[in-house]
Design a protein around this motif. Structure first.
Motif, PDB file in Angstrom:
ATOM      1  N   UNK A 139      -4.047  12.245  -5.996  1.00 10.63           N
ATOM      2  CA  UNK A 139      -2.810  11.551  -5.650  1.00 10.63           C
ATOM      3  C   UNK A 139      -2.955  10.092  -6.049  1.00 10.63           C
ATOM      4  N   UNK A 140      -2.127   9.646  -6.984  1.00  7.47           N
ATOM      5  CA  UNK A 140      -2.219   8.280  -7.505  1.00  7.47           C
ATOM      6  C   UNK A 140      -1.159   7.414  -6.826  1.00  7.47           C
ATOM      7  N   UNK A 141      -1.596   6.438  -6.051  1.00  9.85           N
ATOM      8  CA  UNK A 141      -0.685   5.512  -5.385  1.00  9.85           C
ATOM      9  C   UNK A 141      -0.507   4.309  -6.304  1.00  9.85           C
ATOM     10  N   UNK A 142       0.689   4.196  -6.892  1.00 13.06           N
ATOM     11  CA  UNK A 142       0.937   3.218  -7.950  1.00 13.06           C
ATOM     12  C   UNK A 142       1.003   1.781  -7.420  1.00 13.06           C
ATOM     13  N   UNK A 143       0.870   0.822  -8.329  1.00 10.43           N
ATOM     14  CA  UNK A 143       0.982  -0.595  -7.988  1.00 10.43           C
ATOM     15  C   UNK A 143       2.369  -0.894  -7.420  1.00 10.43           C
ATOM     16  N   UNK A 144       2.444  -1.865  -6.507  1.00  7.40           N
ATOM     17  CA  UNK A 144       3.695  -2.165  -5.811  1.00  7.40           C
ATOM     18  C   UNK A 144       3.900  -3.668  -5.710  1.00  7.40           C
ATOM     19  N   UNK A 145       5.178  -4.060  -5.717  1.00 12.72           N
ATOM     20  CA  UNK A 145       5.513  -5.456  -5.457  1.00 12.72           C
ATOM     21  C   UNK A 145       6.602  -5.588  -4.402  1.00 12.72           C
ATOM     22  N   UNK A 146       7.024  -4.469  -3.809  1.00  4.39           N
ATOM     23  CA  UNK A 146       8.001  -4.484  -2.727  1.00  4.39           C
ATOM     24  C   UNK A 146       7.839  -3.224  -1.887  1.00  4.39           C
ATOM     25  N   UNK A 147       8.071  -3.361  -0.587  1.00  6.68           N
ATOM     26  CA  UNK A 147       8.033  -2.243   0.337  1.00  6.68           C
ATOM     27  C   UNK A 147       6.646  -1.578   0.344  1.00  6.68           C
ATOM     28  N   UNK A 148       6.584  -0.280   0.623  1.00  6.02           N
ATOM     29  CA  UNK A 148       5.312   0.441   0.710  1.00  6.02           C
ATOM     30  C   UNK A 148       5.597   1.924   0.540  1.00  6.02           C
ATOM     31  N   UNK A 149       4.561   2.735   0.512  1.00  8.23           N
ATOM     32  CA  UNK A 149       4.709   4.188   0.451  1.00  8.23           C
ATOM     33  C   UNK A 149       4.056   4.796   1.686  1.00  8.23           C
ATOM     34  N   UNK A 150       4.588   5.927   2.119  1.00  8.65           N
ATOM     35  CA  UNK A 150       4.070   6.553   3.333  1.00  8.65           C
ATOM     36  C   UNK A 150       4.139   8.068   3.231  1.00  8.65           C
ATOM     37  N   UNK A 151       3.172   8.722   3.858  1.00  9.23           N
ATOM     38  CA  UNK A 151       3.142  10.191   3.925  1.00  9.23           C
ATOM     39  C   UNK A 151       2.872  10.603   5.359  1.00  9.23           C
ATOM     40  N   UNK A 152       3.702  11.507   5.859  1.00  9.10           N
ATOM     41  CA  UNK A 152       3.572  12.023   7.223  1.00  9.10           C
ATOM     42  C   UNK A 152       3.300  13.517   7.128  1.00  9.10           C
ATOM     43  N   UNK A 153       2.120  13.946   7.563  1.00 13.72           N
ATOM     44  CA  UNK A 153       1.712  15.345   7.449  1.00 13.72           C
ATOM     45  C   UNK A 153       1.513  15.953   8.823  1.00 13.72           C
ATOM     46  N   UNK A 154       2.180  17.077   9.069  1.00 17.42           N
ATOM     47  CA  UNK A 154       2.066  17.780  10.340  1.00 17.42           C
ATOM     48  C   UNK A 154       1.516  19.181  10.090  1.00 17.42           C
ATOM     49  N   UNK A 155       0.370  19.487  10.674  1.00 14.57           N
ATOM     50  CA  UNK A 155      -0.285  20.779  10.516  1.00 14.57           C
ATOM     51  C   UNK A 155      -0.347  21.478  11.861  1.00 14.57           C
ATOM     52  N   UNK A 156      -0.107  22.782  11.867  1.00 15.56           N
ATOM     53  CA  UNK A 156      -0.235  23.559  13.104  1.00 15.56           C
ATOM     54  C   UNK A 156      -0.895  24.896  12.781  1.00 15.56           C
TER      55      UNK A 156
END
Length: 332
Positions: A139-156
């Motif tokens: 998973x490549x998290x690219x360069x940023x100059x505004x805001x952010x990235x987020x991942x929410x993972x729910x496992x059951x």
């Protein structure tokens, strides 16, 4: 810059559920452009920034993935899947060493995670089912100059079920800001193996620790409540990640959680510690609080070294829990 130990406790900051946010975005996708409901106080300033390319919540920015595995007379089957960009599920693979297990490798047609991306992943394993979920590539998290990235993972995982959630490494490009939150809910008799490998830049280009912020939180709950919570918070501009007591001389950082509340955690911890101390990475294992299982940490200069060390621990744990070895690294 801080790294919390597995015993760390912290109150989780809530976010909209995927369905609720999807309904809100359907009414007015542009609302997210000024959404300052950050998942953590350290991300509040980023949340106030509007990405110039595409607003948060715009088409293609909110990725949703749902997987549900259930037992059948022919073993575990993927009985429900739903994916929106950037997630893609091409089908299942049947080469797991466990005869009843099912395997899914998540794919992405994009170049990675961009600023303003919000990803929601939900994976459910029903009673007595055995599932293995990974990603086709890093998973490549690219360069940023505004805001952010987020991942929410729910496992059951239902009673007697087992889930291996072992994605490929996360690569943090220069100036990236990334938040990931993972919650695991285990029923009685259920087990899980969770892995996370972090690469702090495009190492072949000499890019190391040039990302802006990385915050990862893992929380596991059982029938009686909280089992453990773990957090890793890296901000290179505020503190040197290579300082003694943090990553030291090493670059790549990996963790494997073997969550098995009904196992002999002390014995499993000793066995896994012996397994990883013979590996090429600097690694060790320790019992998790509340008899939850074992945490394995590994440090090295290459992702492959950390991965092979964690795979050795995963293999030993899987033989102990399922009487079957861990799958190989084959991705087809």
């Amino acid at each position: 810059m801080a790294t919390d130990a597995p015993e760390a406790r912290a109150e989780r900051d809530g976010e909209d559920a995927p369905q609720a946010r999807a309904e809100r975005d359907a009414e007015d996708p542009a609302d997210d452009a000024t959404d300052t409901d950050a998942p953590h106080p350290s991300f509040e300033a980023y949340a106030a920034e509007s990405p110039p390319q595409a607003a948060v919540g715009a088409p293609g920015k909110d990725g949703v993935l749902e997987l549900r595995f259930a037992p059948t007379s022919d073993g575990t089957k993927l009985v429900h899947d739903y994916a929106t960009v950037p997630f893609h599920v091409s089908g299942t693979l049947g080469h797991d060493p466990h005869p009843a297990a099912e395997t899914v490798f998540l794919q992405s047609p994009t170049g990675g995670i961009a600023q303003g991306d919000r990803h929601d992943v939900t994976i459910a394993v029903e009673d007595d089912a055995v599932a293995h979920v990974s990603t086709q590539s890093s998973t490549k998290v690219q360069s940023m100059n505004a805001n952010y990235a987020a991942a929410d993972t729910t496992l059951s995982v239902g009673p007697g079920g087992h889930l291996d959630y072992v994605p490929e490494p996360t690569i943090l490009h220069a100036d990236s800001r990334y938040y990931q939150d993972l919650t695991l809910d285990l029923d009685a008799g259920a087990t899980a193996v969770l892995a996370d490998v972090v690469v702090p830049g495009r190492l072949a280009r000499g890019e190391r620790f040039e990302f802006e912020r990385y915050l990862s939180r893992v929380r596991a709950e059982g029938p009686d409540g909280l089992l453990f919570e773990d957090a890793t918070h890296l901000t290179p501009a505020d503190g040197d990640p290579t300082a003694p007591g943090v990553l030291g001389e090493f670059t790549v950082y990996g963790t494997l959680f073997v969550v098995a509340p009904d196992s002999d955690a002390a014995a499993l911890s000793d066995a896994l510690h012996e397994t990883v101390t013979d590996a090429d990475a600097r690694a060790g294992a320790t019992a998790l609080p509340n008899g939850a299982g074992v945490a394995v940490r590994a440090l090295a200069d290459r992702a492959e070294t950390v991965q092979s060390t964690l795979h050795a621990a995963w293999d030993h744990a899987r033989r102990d829990l399922l009487d079957a070895p861990a799958p190989s690294g084959r991705k087809y």
